[in-house]
Design a protein around this motif. Sequence first.
Motif, short mmCIF file in Angstrom:
data_model
loop_
_atom_site.label_atom_id
_atom_site.label_comp_id
_atom_site.label_asym_id
_atom_site.label_seq_id
_atom_site.Cartn_x
_atom_site.Cartn_y
_atom_site.Cartn_z
N LEU A 144 -8.20 2.02 4.80
CA LEU A 144 -9.27 2.93 4.39
C LEU A 144 -8.72 4.11 3.58
O LEU A 144 -9.33 4.55 2.59
N VAL A 145 -7.55 4.65 3.99
CA VAL A 145 -6.96 5.75 3.24
C VAL A 145 -6.51 5.29 1.86
O VAL A 145 -6.64 6.03 0.87
N THR A 146 -5.99 4.07 1.75
CA THR A 146 -5.59 3.53 0.45
C THR A 146 -6.78 3.44 -0.48
O THR A 146 -6.71 3.81 -1.67
N ILE A 147 -7.90 2.95 0.03
CA ILE A 147 -9.12 2.87 -0.79
C ILE A 147 -9.55 4.26 -1.24
O ILE A 147 -9.92 4.47 -2.41
N SER A 175 5.80 11.21 4.06
CA SER A 175 6.66 11.26 5.25
C SER A 175 6.24 12.34 6.23
O SER A 175 6.62 12.28 7.40
N ILE A 176 5.49 13.34 5.77
CA ILE A 176 5.05 14.39 6.69
C ILE A 176 4.13 13.80 7.76
O ILE A 176 4.32 14.03 8.97
N GLY A 177 3.13 13.05 7.34
CA GLY A 177 2.25 12.40 8.29
C GLY A 177 3.00 11.41 9.16
O GLY A 177 2.74 11.28 10.36
N TYR A 178 3.93 10.70 8.56
CA TYR A 178 4.72 9.72 9.29
C TYR A 178 5.54 10.41 10.37
O TYR A 178 5.62 9.94 11.52
N LEU A 179 6.18 11.53 10.01
CA LEU A 179 7.01 12.27 10.97
C LEU A 179 6.20 12.76 12.17
O LEU A 179 6.66 12.70 13.31
N LEU A 180 5.00 13.24 11.92
CA LEU A 180 4.18 13.82 12.99
C LEU A 180 3.72 12.78 14.00
O LEU A 180 3.57 13.08 15.19
N PHE A 181 3.49 11.56 13.54
CA PHE A 181 2.85 10.58 14.42
C PHE A 181 3.71 9.37 14.75
O PHE A 181 3.27 8.48 15.47
N GLU A 182 4.95 9.34 14.24
CA GLU A 182 5.82 8.18 14.44
C GLU A 182 6.12 7.91 15.92
O GLU A 182 5.84 6.84 16.45
N GLY A 237 0.56 8.39 5.53
CA GLY A 237 1.74 8.39 6.40
C GLY A 237 1.35 8.44 7.87
O GLY A 237 1.94 7.74 8.71
N ALA A 238 0.36 9.27 8.19
CA ALA A 238 -0.10 9.36 9.58
C ALA A 238 -0.71 8.04 10.05
O ALA A 238 -0.50 7.62 11.19
N ALA A 239 -1.46 7.38 9.14
CA ALA A 239 -2.09 6.11 9.50
C ALA A 239 -1.05 5.01 9.72
O ALA A 239 -1.15 4.21 10.65
N GLU A 240 -0.02 4.96 8.86
CA GLU A 240 0.99 3.91 8.94
C GLU A 240 2.04 4.18 10.01
O GLU A 240 2.81 3.28 10.37
N ALA A 241 2.11 5.41 10.50
CA ALA A 241 3.17 5.78 11.44
C ALA A 241 3.21 4.82 12.63
O ALA A 241 2.19 4.53 13.24
N ASP A 273 0.81 -1.21 0.00
CA ASP A 273 0.00 0.00 0.00
C ASP A 273 0.85 1.27 0.00
O ASP A 273 0.37 2.34 -0.38
N ARG A 274 2.11 1.13 0.42
CA ARG A 274 3.00 2.28 0.39
C ARG A 274 3.60 2.50 -1.00
O ARG A 274 3.77 3.63 -1.45
N VAL A 275 3.93 1.41 -1.71
CA VAL A 275 4.65 1.54 -2.98
C VAL A 275 3.79 1.23 -4.19
O VAL A 275 4.28 1.32 -5.32
N ASN A 276 2.51 0.86 -4.00
CA ASN A 276 1.67 0.59 -5.17
C ASN A 276 1.55 1.82 -6.06
O ASN A 276 1.28 1.71 -7.26
#
Length: 442
Positions: free
Chosen positions: A104-107, A72-79, A126-130, A42-45
């Motif tokens: 759900l975000v991927t869909i 990465s912005i969402g990832y950085l905020l919630f990691e 990114g925030a969801a996967e963090a 889901d990250r690289v599709n």
Amino acid sequence: MTATPTDTRTAEHSELDPALYRKLAWRIMPFLALCFVLNWLDRVNISFAHLQFKTDLNISDATFGIIVGVFSIGYLLFEIPSNLLLEKIGAKKTMTRIMVLWGLVTIASAFAQTPTQFYVLRILLGAAEAGFFPGVILYLTYWFPASHRARITSRFIMAIAVCGIVGGPLSTWILSHFSGLAGFSGWQWLFVLTGIPPVLAGIFAWYWLDDKPANARWLTDAEKRQIEQALAAERQQRAPGGHLNFLGALADRKVWCIILAYCLTIMCTGNVVNIWAPSIIRDSGVESLGSLGLYSALPYLVAVVVMFFACRHSDLRKERRWHFALGGLTAALALTLLPSQLDNPLSTLGLLVVLTSGYMVATAIFWTIPTYYLSDTAKAAGLALVNCCGQISSLLTPIMIGAIKTNTGSIAPALYIIAALVAAGTLALLLGVPRRALRDAS
């Protein structure tokens, strides 16, 4: 130096019984590996989806680089908050929340029609996967002592290879066969069909995962005690060299050398391998989507075998730094040679095999180092910090590659820059973290 009886008992207690190790591995790893396959897919599709939507939506390579990077912005905020939350509420609740939300975000990404909409959805993804990847690495430290960690981590990292092996053919098959179905494009179906499985896996995680061995009803009391004894022995061995707290780790330049190695070696290489490889293969002269999917799978197929043997050798020799360096410098060499072969499909594919193998080895070996060097009290935030800093590289690298490719018409200059960064990151860890710093890592 001759080991004392106490040293001998400690070393024995730090090893799990082979039967118990296998029991843990078979219970925990298949499901986590499946989740990581879904996570990575889901990250690289988007690397395959953009082969179609760049034309449908008139999106340039520079804009695509931004779409990839803002994840990465969402990832950085919630990691870091996500990893700290896992430590507080447990893996079961954390993994369920992460997987359902990212699915759900991927869909929802299937319905994006403008760059801005893609930007927003990628930040949300990114925030969801963090916290997923460092959360799993942290979770494994609850179950497996350091003496088993390269092997067990390699089985988790192997999911990247599995995703690469099945993801390319699956993605191109969906793009080819679902295009036009119910009025949707192939790339839209790709997002929908790869977004549903993580939602289902997240629900299943609630029933399958146990937060720690003490909560596992499928372990006997004796097995729980053996795991705790092994982990306690590891903590005792590590005490002189590990950090007692997170702030102490931040003040150590070795920790920052580890972070630099992750940012430059792992994340820069990963962006080329996981995001830009389909475009590189296509630009080398492979036009058929079917052939492109098969060619994109081959580097991962070879890499998973190389990684398995390298990690096994690393555990047997109880050595991490040079095994990591071998993978990183191999990737840097392949990146240096790749620009001169971009118009030759076979040579391009061969160098992508070498590049991917080096990347997979370096990635699997790398994660055994911070999990040892940081103590239990520093580990949750420390692992998240390492991965969080890596997201800065993940933000900037695709933007740089996309801008260079758009402005010069070639990805070659970007590959030379990436090669230099990868080599620098590898040397930073090799020179900045001396062998004695990991003398007890095993």
